[in-house]
Each structure stands twice: as C-alpha cells, then as structure tokens.
Design an enzyme around this catalytic site. Sequence first.
Site, PDB file in Angstrom:
ATOM      1  N   MET A 266      35.218  35.679  42.063  1.00 18.80           N
ATOM      2  CA  MET A 266      35.998  34.463  42.359  1.00 18.80           C
ATOM      3  C   MET A 266      35.098  33.303  42.761  1.00 18.80           C
ATOM      4  SD  MET A 266      38.883  36.471  44.602  1.00 18.80           S
ATOM      5  CE  MET A 266      37.581  37.357  45.481  1.00 18.80           C
TER       6      MET A 266
ATOM      7  N   GLY B 137      41.444  45.513  39.513  1.00 22.43           N
ATOM      8  CA  GLY B 137      40.092  45.995  39.808  1.00 22.43           C
ATOM      9  C   GLY B 137      40.139  47.233  40.667  1.00 22.43           C
ATOM     10  N   ASP B 138      39.203  47.335  41.600  1.00 24.67           N
ATOM     11  CA  ASP B 138      39.276  48.348  42.656  1.00 24.67           C
ATOM     12  C   ASP B 138      39.839  47.640  43.877  1.00 24.67           C
ATOM     13  OD1 ASP B 138      38.706  50.875  44.053  1.00 24.67           O
ATOM     14  OD2 ASP B 138      37.285  49.646  45.165  1.00 24.67           O
TER      15      ASP B 138
ATOM     16  N   PRO C 199      40.161  46.516  35.637  1.00 22.41           N
ATOM     17  CA  PRO C 199      39.897  45.110  35.345  1.00 22.41           C
ATOM     18  C   PRO C 199      40.900  44.422  34.422  1.00 22.41           C
ATOM     19  CG  PRO C 199      38.412  46.532  34.130  1.00 22.41           C
ATOM     20  CD  PRO C 199      39.169  47.420  35.052  1.00 22.41           C
TER      21      PRO C 199
ATOM     22  N   ASP D  28      50.183  42.454  41.270  1.00 24.20           N
ATOM     23  CA  ASP D  28      49.491  41.175  41.155  1.00 24.20           C
ATOM     24  C   ASP D  28      49.534  40.739  39.702  1.00 24.20           C
ATOM     25  OD1 ASP D  28      48.813  40.993  43.810  1.00 24.20           O
ATOM     26  OD2 ASP D  28      46.904  42.023  43.551  1.00 24.20           O
TER      27      ASP D  28
ATOM     28  N   LYS E 105      49.191  35.760  42.308  1.00 25.91           N
ATOM     29  CA  LYS E 105      48.969  34.358  41.973  1.00 25.91           C
ATOM     30  C   LYS E 105      49.270  34.115  40.502  1.00 25.91           C
ATOM     31  CE  LYS E 105      45.231  34.223  45.234  1.00 25.91           C
ATOM     32  NZ  LYS E 105      44.043  33.531  45.685  1.00 25.91           N
TER      33      LYS E 105
END
Lengths: 245, 245
Positions: free
Chosen positions: A172, A89-90, A12, A35, A57
């Site tokens: 999200m 995350g995963d 996370p 990311d 992003k």
Amino acid sequence: MSGFVSFVSSGPGDPELLTLKAVDRLGRADAVLYDDLSSGAILDHAREGADLVGVGKRAGRPSPRQDHVSRLLVDYARTGQRIVRLKSGDSGVFGRLEEEIVALIDAGIPFEVIPGVTSASAAAAAVGIPLTRRLTARRLQFVTGHDVAGKLPEDLNMAALADPQATTVVYMGKRTFPAFASALQQAGLPSDTPAMLAEGVSTDAERITASTVATLAAALEEGISTAPALIFYGALMAPTQESPA
Amino acid sequence: MSGFVSFVSSGPGDPELLTLKAVDRLGRADAVLYDDLSSGAILDHAREGADLVGVGKRAGRPSPRQDHVSRLLVDYARTGQRIVRLKSGDSGVFGRLEEEIVALIDAGIPFEVIPGVTSASAAAAAVGIPLTRRLTARRLQFVTGHDVAGKLPEDLNMAALADPQATTVVYMGKRTFPAFASALQQAGLPSDTPAMLAEGVSTDAERITASTVATLAAALEEGISTAPALIFYGALMAPTQESPA
C-alpha cells in the site's frame, strides 16, 4: 449462545491460490464478511444461501470504518452462526487483523485464523524472483507505505529500510513512494537500486514493471492508477534471469 | 523436446494449507521431486503412477548437495515430462529457489512458480498473533539464522534486526539463536523483548512457546530438538490476547 469466526485469508486474488482449508470454511459458513479484494470468483465457494456481506474499501466510495466492521463481525457472531471473515492476502500481513481479534476477545467469541498466500509471494512467483537469496538477500522485510491517515508513517526505521542487501516489499505504498524513495536515498540507498512495481497481482489485470528506485519514484510522481500494488526494491534477481514462462 | 517444471510451494506442513493450484499441479505431474517437509499426506495428491522422488534433508542423513538436486531436476525435465518440484512453505522464502531456477534457465527449460503459505504466517495464525500491527509493528522481517555452512551469517544487519518495533521471524535459527540473541542485545535489543518458539508448525507435532529473547536463548543453549522451527521476537501481541481457540 455464541457463534464462531474463521478469519480466512483469501490469498492475493487468483481463486486458485485459496487453500483447501479456506475453501472448506467458505463452504460451511452461514455468513461471509468480505473485503473488496477477496470477492468475485472466490465467493463462489460459499454455500448457496449464505449471507455475503461486503465490508471492504471500494474505489470512489469511503470505506467502512474499522470499528464499524469489528462491531458488525461481533453482531453476526452473536447470532450463533458460523462466520467467515474473508481478508485478502495473508490476514496477518497488513490485514488489520488485530483490531478484529481484540473485538472478538472482548466479546468472548471464539475464533480461528487460517493463513494464506501473501501478495508479495505471488508477485515474486509471477516473475520467477525468489524473495530471499542464499548470499545476497538473507533478509526480507515487509513494510506499509501508509499510516492510518494514509500518509507515509513518520517513525519508519529508515536505516533498516535503506539496506540494499535486503529484499524490501512495500504494501500500500504507491501514493507515498516518491517521499519514501527520497527518505531512502537520504538514508544511503543508491538511487539505482533495482525496484519493481507489481499491480493487480495474480489477477487478469496483473502488471509487473521492472525499474529502479529513482525511476519508479519519478513515474509515480507523474500519476498513479487505483490498482492495488506492491513495490519491491533491493537485492532482486537480475531481470535477465527472469522466468520465460 | 523439453519438459516443464512447476515449482510448487506446499505450505508449512498441514495438507489442508495447500493451494488449489498446488493440488492441480500435483495431480498432473509425471514426477514429483519433494523435500522432506513436503512429504506425507501432501503427496497423496500426486496421481497414481507418478514418480515420487525424495531429495530433501532427513534427520541423521546428510542431505543431497544443492547442485545434485538441480542436476536431477534438469535431467527429469529433459525427458519431456511434467515435473513438480515441491518445496515446503513458500518456495521464494528461504527455499533455495534461486539455484534451481538458474539451472533451468541455463538448460533452457521453461518453468513456473506457484506461491504458497510461508511457515511464519501459519505459526502466527495458530496463536492468533497478527504479524503486523497498525501502530507498533509496521515492519515485518524474515531472516535466516544459518549460512551455507550452518553458522550464524556474519554480515547480518544487526541494527535492522535489533529493532523492538518490528516483528522479526528467524527461519532455521534454533541452533544459532544463543549467539544471535547475544548480538541482538549488543545492538540494543532489550533482553526481555517478547519471543516465541514455533516448532513443527501446522503439523500434529506443533508446539508454540511464548518466552523472551534472553530466556529463549538460554533454553536453546541447554539443548534443542531436531524439529524444524521458527523463532519470533519483537512487537508480538501480548499473550493475554491470544486466541482461545
């Protein structure tokens, strides 16, 4: 000659929530495609001289298109190198893993997937709330609050999502939550169902706020921050039983 | 003087799927209370001289009662030591975390929860199947197949669970799956919905078998092994797209 891709789940955000296997793969990679949420100190585990390529992003900038990321991944792997594709995350949970796996299969490039800690587990752990409970939360569900166009998906199973006996985590979903909460209430979820907003989970900016579905929806209607967030609702353990830690 | 308890999630079994934080807490504990699935090489991270106390279920022996485990945990913590309570998978997901947290709160003992990799993430990663998909699996749900008496829970939300567009993972559901599958079909789930049995996830004994809901139910009716298992069904990626790794 083809390379090898390790999809590595970075957890996370807290670098200490990397697995030993993730650290190993980072340390042996020739290139790391990461990311935005899996950057920072996590990348310190990459070996010196490895290519570090940001493909995620970033606030205020358009994100690279998914097919562009997949093509970049294939191109890097074709140079015969060891590639780590780092996902927050995963990677299997709302990580857009499928598109990249399919691109590798089509290109005949071997890969592996290293699982990780999903953000829901970290947020719940931070406040001492178990995601499942023996009698009142035997079902745990994760759903995304936005479709490919950034809108609330139209085909959500609202009956399944409006079950107050389940623990539901919306990934999200901050921007679409007012509409989502309204649909939940139409489907029968009591508006005073406990809810929790978890922002910046496991980072220095972590902020977790207890609320109800209706109150949280109203607050998010007022305005939202850009911090990545999860929304929990349902059979959450009462706040009086939260961890004092 | 009171001690401090770290609930440490040990992941699905592979010692390399421990987080750095889990390794750190194990290395600093005076005592480690562990479940059977989080034993073996994982305990090598405990420091020399730490008390290692098995409190989990073992095949062929009755497992210690939950209230006994909670009392033991409180007693250890009251000696003022650093205690690690090691739980397999992610402790917040079907880990009976709530009972032990409540016992600590009642006793005024501070604690923290370290999240981990849940077994569903590891099983899916092993075969390269994302748990969510962009268009066809926007909802992921985890459910337990047995109640406190070891039977199929009576109050399951079958409509939510019979949704072929979700990915569903059943924890501890091997023995009750024939009855569960029958209830799913009555609730409208097609009997040829893709299913997957994942046993001994992330260990040397890992065995993952692709099937359908009906075929898997029939096979489990015939007889089951004692290996811990997860059952997946729903919007699983087609087997032809599985990882070649």
